[in-house]
Design a protein around this motif. Sequence first.
Motif, PDB file in Angstrom:
ATOM      1  N   ARG A  69      -1.227  12.856   2.942  1.00  0.00           N
ATOM      2  CA  ARG A  69      -1.891  11.736   2.776  1.00  0.00           C
ATOM      3  C   ARG A  69      -0.404  10.311   3.138  1.00  0.00           C
ATOM      4  NH1 ARG A  69      -4.460  13.066  -2.800  1.00  0.00           N
ATOM      5  NH2 ARG A  69      -6.826  14.036  -1.407  1.00  0.00           N
ATOM      6  N   PHE A  70       0.508  10.717   2.764  1.00  0.00           N
ATOM      7  CA  PHE A  70       1.964  10.082   3.618  1.00  0.00           C
ATOM      8  C   PHE A  70       1.606   9.505   5.067  1.00  0.00           C
ATOM      9  CE2 PHE A  70       4.001  11.120  -0.566  1.00  0.00           C
ATOM     10  CZ  PHE A  70       3.544  10.205  -1.665  1.00  0.00           C
ATOM     11  N   TYR A  71       1.450  10.012   5.396  1.00  0.00           N
ATOM     12  CA  TYR A  71       1.361  10.379   7.271  1.00  0.00           C
ATOM     13  C   TYR A  71       0.207   8.908   7.245  1.00  0.00           C
ATOM     14  CZ  TYR A  71       1.704  11.675  11.901  1.00  0.00           C
ATOM     15  OH  TYR A  71       1.273  11.439  13.785  1.00  0.00           O
ATOM     16  N   VAL A  72      -0.374   9.762   6.843  1.00  0.00           N
ATOM     17  CA  VAL A  72      -1.686   8.703   7.078  1.00  0.00           C
ATOM     18  C   VAL A  72      -1.107   6.916   7.350  1.00  0.00           C
ATOM     19  CG1 VAL A  72      -4.398   8.186   6.588  1.00  0.00           C
ATOM     20  CG2 VAL A  72      -3.493  10.455   7.158  1.00  0.00           C
ATOM     21  N   VAL A  73      -0.913   6.933   5.767  1.00  0.00           N
ATOM     22  CA  VAL A  73      -0.952   5.448   4.971  1.00  0.00           C
ATOM     23  C   VAL A  73       0.430   5.050   6.493  1.00  0.00           C
ATOM     24  CG1 VAL A  73       0.529   4.235   3.153  1.00  0.00           C
ATOM     25  CG2 VAL A  73      -1.395   5.841   2.951  1.00  0.00           C
ATOM     26  N   ALA A  74       1.279   6.229   6.403  1.00  0.00           N
ATOM     27  CA  ALA A  74       2.154   5.090   7.612  1.00  0.00           C
ATOM     28  C   ALA A  74       2.256   5.534   8.716  1.00  0.00           C
ATOM     29  CB  ALA A  74       4.050   6.652   7.426  1.00  0.00           C
ATOM     30  N   GLN A  75       1.418   6.409   9.489  1.00  0.00           N
ATOM     31  CA  GLN A  75       0.755   6.007  10.581  1.00  0.00           C
ATOM     32  C   GLN A  75      -0.456   4.249  10.383  1.00  0.00           C
ATOM     33  OE1 GLN A  75       1.192   6.689  13.487  1.00  0.00           O
ATOM     34  NE2 GLN A  75       1.981   8.941  13.945  1.00  0.00           N
ATOM     35  N   ALA A  76      -1.422   4.116   9.698  1.00  0.00           N
ATOM     36  CA  ALA A  76      -1.621   2.612   9.089  1.00  0.00           C
ATOM     37  C   ALA A  76      -0.844   1.823   9.161  1.00  0.00           C
ATOM     38  CB  ALA A  76      -2.599   3.421   8.312  1.00  0.00           C
ATOM     39  N   PRO A 133       0.735  -1.313  -0.169  1.00  0.00           N
ATOM     40  CA  PRO A 133      -0.012  -0.119   0.215  1.00  0.00           C
ATOM     41  C   PRO A 133       1.037   1.094  -0.072  1.00  0.00           C
ATOM     42  CG  PRO A 133      -1.352  -1.812   1.334  1.00  0.00           C
ATOM     43  CD  PRO A 133       0.431  -2.334   1.340  1.00  0.00           C
ATOM     44  N   ALA A 134       2.428   1.465   0.812  1.00  0.00           N
ATOM     45  CA  ALA A 134       2.798   2.681   0.567  1.00  0.00           C
ATOM     46  C   ALA A 134       3.351   2.912  -1.088  1.00  0.00           C
ATOM     47  CB  ALA A 134       3.650   2.643   1.758  1.00  0.00           C
ATOM     48  N   LEU A 135       3.844   1.636  -1.425  1.00  0.00           N
ATOM     49  CA  LEU A 135       4.535   2.237  -2.934  1.00  0.00           C
ATOM     50  C   LEU A 135       3.663   2.603  -3.771  1.00  0.00           C
ATOM     51  CD1 LEU A 135       6.417  -1.443  -2.824  1.00  0.00           C
ATOM     52  CD2 LEU A 135       6.923   0.924  -1.862  1.00  0.00           C
ATOM     53  N   PHE A 136       2.449   1.636  -3.564  1.00  0.00           N
ATOM     54  CA  PHE A 136       0.919   2.277  -4.502  1.00  0.00           C
ATOM     55  C   PHE A 136       0.871   3.520  -3.981  1.00  0.00           C
ATOM     56  CE2 PHE A 136      -4.142   2.714  -4.117  1.00  0.00           C
ATOM     57  CZ  PHE A 136      -4.096   2.789  -5.648  1.00  0.00           C
ATOM     58  N   VAL A 137       0.573   4.127  -2.887  1.00  0.00           N
ATOM     59  CA  VAL A 137       0.214   5.212  -3.251  1.00  0.00           C
ATOM     60  C   VAL A 137       1.718   6.753  -3.680  1.00  0.00           C
ATOM     61  CG1 VAL A 137       0.173   7.131  -1.224  1.00  0.00           C
ATOM     62  CG2 VAL A 137      -0.788   5.303  -0.107  1.00  0.00           C
ATOM     63  N   ILE A 138       2.898   5.550  -3.386  1.00  0.00           N
ATOM     64  CA  ILE A 138       3.942   6.593  -3.960  1.00  0.00           C
ATOM     65  C   ILE A 138       4.009   6.974  -5.902  1.00  0.00           C
ATOM     66  CG2 ILE A 138       5.968   6.762  -4.560  1.00  0.00           C
ATOM     67  CD1 ILE A 138       6.683   5.697  -1.729  1.00  0.00           C
ATOM     68  N   VAL A 139       3.462   5.416  -5.756  1.00  0.00           N
ATOM     69  CA  VAL A 139       3.193   5.417  -7.673  1.00  0.00           C
ATOM     70  C   VAL A 139       1.857   6.230  -7.973  1.00  0.00           C
ATOM     71  CG1 VAL A 139       2.681   3.781  -9.622  1.00  0.00           C
ATOM     72  CG2 VAL A 139       4.293   2.632  -7.320  1.00  0.00           C
ATOM     73  N   LEU A 140       0.782   6.523  -7.490  1.00  0.00           N
ATOM     74  CA  LEU A 140      -0.395   6.590  -7.574  1.00  0.00           C
ATOM     75  C   LEU A 140       0.157   8.232  -7.546  1.00  0.00           C
ATOM     76  CD1 LEU A 140      -3.445   6.293  -8.028  1.00  0.00           C
ATOM     77  CD2 LEU A 140      -3.716   6.827  -5.366  1.00  0.00           C
ATOM     78  N   THR A 141       0.914   8.504  -6.795  1.00  0.00           N
ATOM     79  CA  THR A 141       1.324  10.631  -6.289  1.00  0.00           C
ATOM     80  C   THR A 141       1.983  10.614  -7.756  1.00  0.00           C
ATOM     81  OG1 THR A 141       1.354  10.075  -4.282  1.00  0.00           O
ATOM     82  CG2 THR A 141       2.132  12.021  -5.142  1.00  0.00           C
ATOM     83  N   VAL A 142       2.741   9.366  -8.094  1.00  0.00           N
ATOM     84  CA  VAL A 142       3.427   9.906  -9.189  1.00  0.00           C
ATOM     85  C   VAL A 142       2.192   9.796 -10.637  1.00  0.00           C
ATOM     86  CG1 VAL A 142       5.510   9.058 -10.866  1.00  0.00           C
ATOM     87  CG2 VAL A 142       5.838   9.080  -8.521  1.00  0.00           C
ATOM     88  N   ILE A 179      -9.596   8.570  -1.923  1.00  0.00           N
ATOM     89  CA  ILE A 179     -10.267   7.300  -1.934  1.00  0.00           C
ATOM     90  C   ILE A 179      -9.201   6.518  -2.148  1.00  0.00           C
ATOM     91  CG2 ILE A 179     -12.101   5.834  -2.943  1.00  0.00           C
ATOM     92  CD1 ILE A 179     -13.767   8.445  -4.183  1.00  0.00           C
ATOM     93  N   ALA A 180      -8.541   6.526  -3.397  1.00  0.00           N
ATOM     94  CA  ALA A 180      -7.405   5.654  -2.756  1.00  0.00           C
ATOM     95  C   ALA A 180      -6.638   5.746  -1.680  1.00  0.00           C
ATOM     96  CB  ALA A 180      -6.977   5.108  -4.838  1.00  0.00           C
ATOM     97  N   VAL A 181      -5.739   6.613  -2.059  1.00  0.00           N
ATOM     98  CA  VAL A 181      -4.909   6.612  -0.546  1.00  0.00           C
ATOM     99  C   VAL A 181      -5.298   6.337   0.315  1.00  0.00           C
ATOM    100  CG1 VAL A 181      -3.371   8.156   0.574  1.00  0.00           C
ATOM    101  CG2 VAL A 181      -3.732   8.451  -1.471  1.00  0.00           C
ATOM    102  N   TYR A 182      -6.454   7.169   1.476  1.00  0.00           N
ATOM    103  CA  TYR A 182      -7.204   6.841   2.840  1.00  0.00           C
ATOM    104  C   TYR A 182      -7.428   5.503   2.355  1.00  0.00           C
ATOM    105  CZ  TYR A 182      -6.905  11.423   3.662  1.00  0.00           C
ATOM    106  OH  TYR A 182      -6.432  12.621   3.945  1.00  0.00           O
ATOM    107  N   GLY A 183      -8.415   4.626   1.087  1.00  0.00           N
ATOM    108  CA  GLY A 183      -8.823   3.439   0.259  1.00  0.00           C
ATOM    109  C   GLY A 183      -7.576   2.041   1.482  1.00  0.00           C
ATOM    110  N   ALA A 184      -6.255   2.558   0.687  1.00  0.00           N
ATOM    111  CA  ALA A 184      -5.040   1.966   0.839  1.00  0.00           C
ATOM    112  C   ALA A 184      -4.827   1.951   2.810  1.00  0.00           C
ATOM    113  CB  ALA A 184      -3.281   2.111   0.348  1.00  0.00           C
ATOM    114  N   ALA A 185      -4.970   2.724   3.199  1.00  0.00           N
ATOM    115  CA  ALA A 185      -4.449   3.405   4.934  1.00  0.00           C
ATOM    116  C   ALA A 185      -5.616   1.859   4.929  1.00  0.00           C
ATOM    117  CB  ALA A 185      -4.843   4.740   5.434  1.00  0.00           C
ATOM    118  N   GLY A 186      -7.030   2.089   4.411  1.00  0.00           N
ATOM    119  CA  GLY A 186      -7.565   0.951   5.683  1.00  0.00           C
ATOM    120  C   GLY A 186      -7.979  -0.487   5.246  1.00  0.00           C
ATOM    121  N   ALA A 187      -7.531  -0.349   4.269  1.00  0.00           N
ATOM    122  CA  ALA A 187      -6.425  -1.865   3.646  1.00  0.00           C
ATOM    123  C   ALA A 187      -5.798  -2.458   5.330  1.00  0.00           C
ATOM    124  CB  ALA A 187      -6.473  -1.846   2.198  1.00  0.00           C
ATOM    125  N   VAL A 188      -5.351  -1.255   5.083  1.00  0.00           N
ATOM    126  CA  VAL A 188      -3.700  -1.933   6.004  1.00  0.00           C
ATOM    127  C   VAL A 188      -4.726  -2.513   7.329  1.00  0.00           C
ATOM    128  CG1 VAL A 188      -1.886  -0.926   6.861  1.00  0.00           C
ATOM    129  CG2 VAL A 188      -1.996  -0.518   4.899  1.00  0.00           C
TER     130      VAL A 188
END
Length: 643
Positions: free
Chosen positions: A596-603, A288-297, A321-330
């Motif tokens: 958003r990166f911070y949210v994914v990292a904390q999740a 998910p963290a890599l997915f968020v990075i690629v999605l940002t690019v 939606i994709a970023v916060y969905g990834a955090a929820g999936a984690v």
Amino acid sequence: MSDLAASDGTSSDGGGSPRRTRVGLDGASDLSVFDRALYALFSRHADARRHVVDRKRYRGAAMSTSFDVYVARAYGLSWIVCALVLVWTLAVVSALPSPLGSQVGAALVAVGGPDIGTPSPLYVAAAVAGFAGTVAKYATVRLAGARLRWRTKARRSGIERTLPGAARFLTALSSGSDGPRAMLRRVADNDAYGETAVSIRAALTTAALTGSLNEGIGRVARDTPSRDALSPFLLKFREHAAQGDDALAGYLRLESRMLGHRSEQSRERNADVMELVAELFVVLLVLPALFVIVLTVMSVLAPGLSAEIATPIGTTTRRAIAVYGAAGAVLVVGTSAAAFVSELRPTGQRATYALPRDPSALLGSVPSNPASAAVALAPVGAAVFAGLVASGVDALNAALLGYAAYAVPVGGVALRCGRRDDAKDREISDFVHAVAGRVSLGEPLSAAVDHAACNVDLGPLNPDVADLAFALAIGSGRDEDLRTGALERFTERVGTPLAAQTIGLVSGALDAGSDAEAVFETLQAEVGRLYHEKRALRANMFVYVAVGWTTALLVVGIVVAVNLTVLDGFADLASLSTGGGALDPTAVDPERDRRRFYVVAQATVLASGLFAGAAGRGGYAMLLHSGTLVALCYAVFAAAGLL
């Protein structure tokens, strides 16, 4: 081998606990009014052919209600879920863009249906909502059947974990004067034998109702989910009991060794499963963290990802939606992995802590009882959250730091208690060997315990052994209940699963009139084996604690590096584009994306902490690891200037 029937008005579905839940024509039962209404409306479904398999599974699930009531509750819940999904889907679909109606009309023509033109959006929403509600209703009923399957599997695993210990206990009892029924009753009354004790209680209840222990054993052997372990064990127990005490004792000695070997193979399989779970866990948490990075690019090159869309909870973008969905999936992955790892832990190595009912006792036990700390320190976490919000900290960080302020102290109390219990378990082995040596010389139990209390340094176990010696000395030469009560108090004072599994063996076997020397010989082997298993499990699980921490720190490092070195570069690249260019100049907003990166990292670190805690000591250790990692992640981002 028959006994007098002692009917208590109960009935059983076989393999389960006794119940009083069958509703008669007069409606008299102990069910609630809501259950009676559901029974009247939906109990007819229990006899349908589609529930034949569920009825068979139910017999091994040990549920507290009858099968008819269980099915009625499932159908009642399915209608409630159907109504909720219907209303929610109707509201969501009604808010979608109107072209959906024309697409539905075109789809009907494409599959050969009538040309109805463009249906009304309300009709389309009603159709979609009706379909979703029907699927939800059907899925709820199916999930109720799946729950029986899951519960049956859980009971089978529980029986196979506890049956070897119960067999060794029966072996010690076989040298005494108790008959087969009394031997089984002692196992049934010992909670250390978990699901095996539950199954034997069901057999004894059926025996009381039918007047035959053979019938009770046969019914449980037929309905138990453990067809390869408990069923043949009970049938052979019944067969050898009919042949005499010597045949039964010989069978139990052989079977306890065979079950111990089988248990060792099961632990090896669980270790292999745990390795696969850890590998899958790492992949699912890093992706998910890599997915968020690629999605940002990609958002720089694909402006559509940043296009706003309307949702029932407000306007947002697909990328959000994709970023916060990834955090929820984690979080879902971490919670599921922690629950699975906790389930793999043997029941005999799961520490439990009782919560005192008296408020003063609860507060006084906070430093020594994690259950008390979990209740007493909850206001501390809430106060930290409220204070941080009042001081201007955003709600997310306030919630995370409030959680850490609550979780770390509670987990610290659990860690302190766990180390204390480990020290006691180390000394229990020495205590048992010291007492066994004196008993083998012909000394009574009270004298052997007194000698151990006076002459053997047992560290943290010294006060408990001294109390046991005093209690046994008072009860020496009196009723055996005094000795049993002293041993039970000793077990409660020590408070570890190892003590419950071993000292209970002594109490039950001596009460049964078993030879003391044989009992302590069995006890020495049991203590050594259980302590070795505990140490081996701790060593194996430490690897997965390291996996959880490494995964968390790896993700934090990747996200911080991307924030410091990559994000600003892509923001500059996107800003070079004009309105008609191929790049979206607003795709990368450093402040927004860092958030958003911070949210994914904390999740991710929260999920990793739950996994690491479950692999470590389980239970409250999950709070300690997750809270520490959450605070560490906040500190790293704050030190890097990313908050």
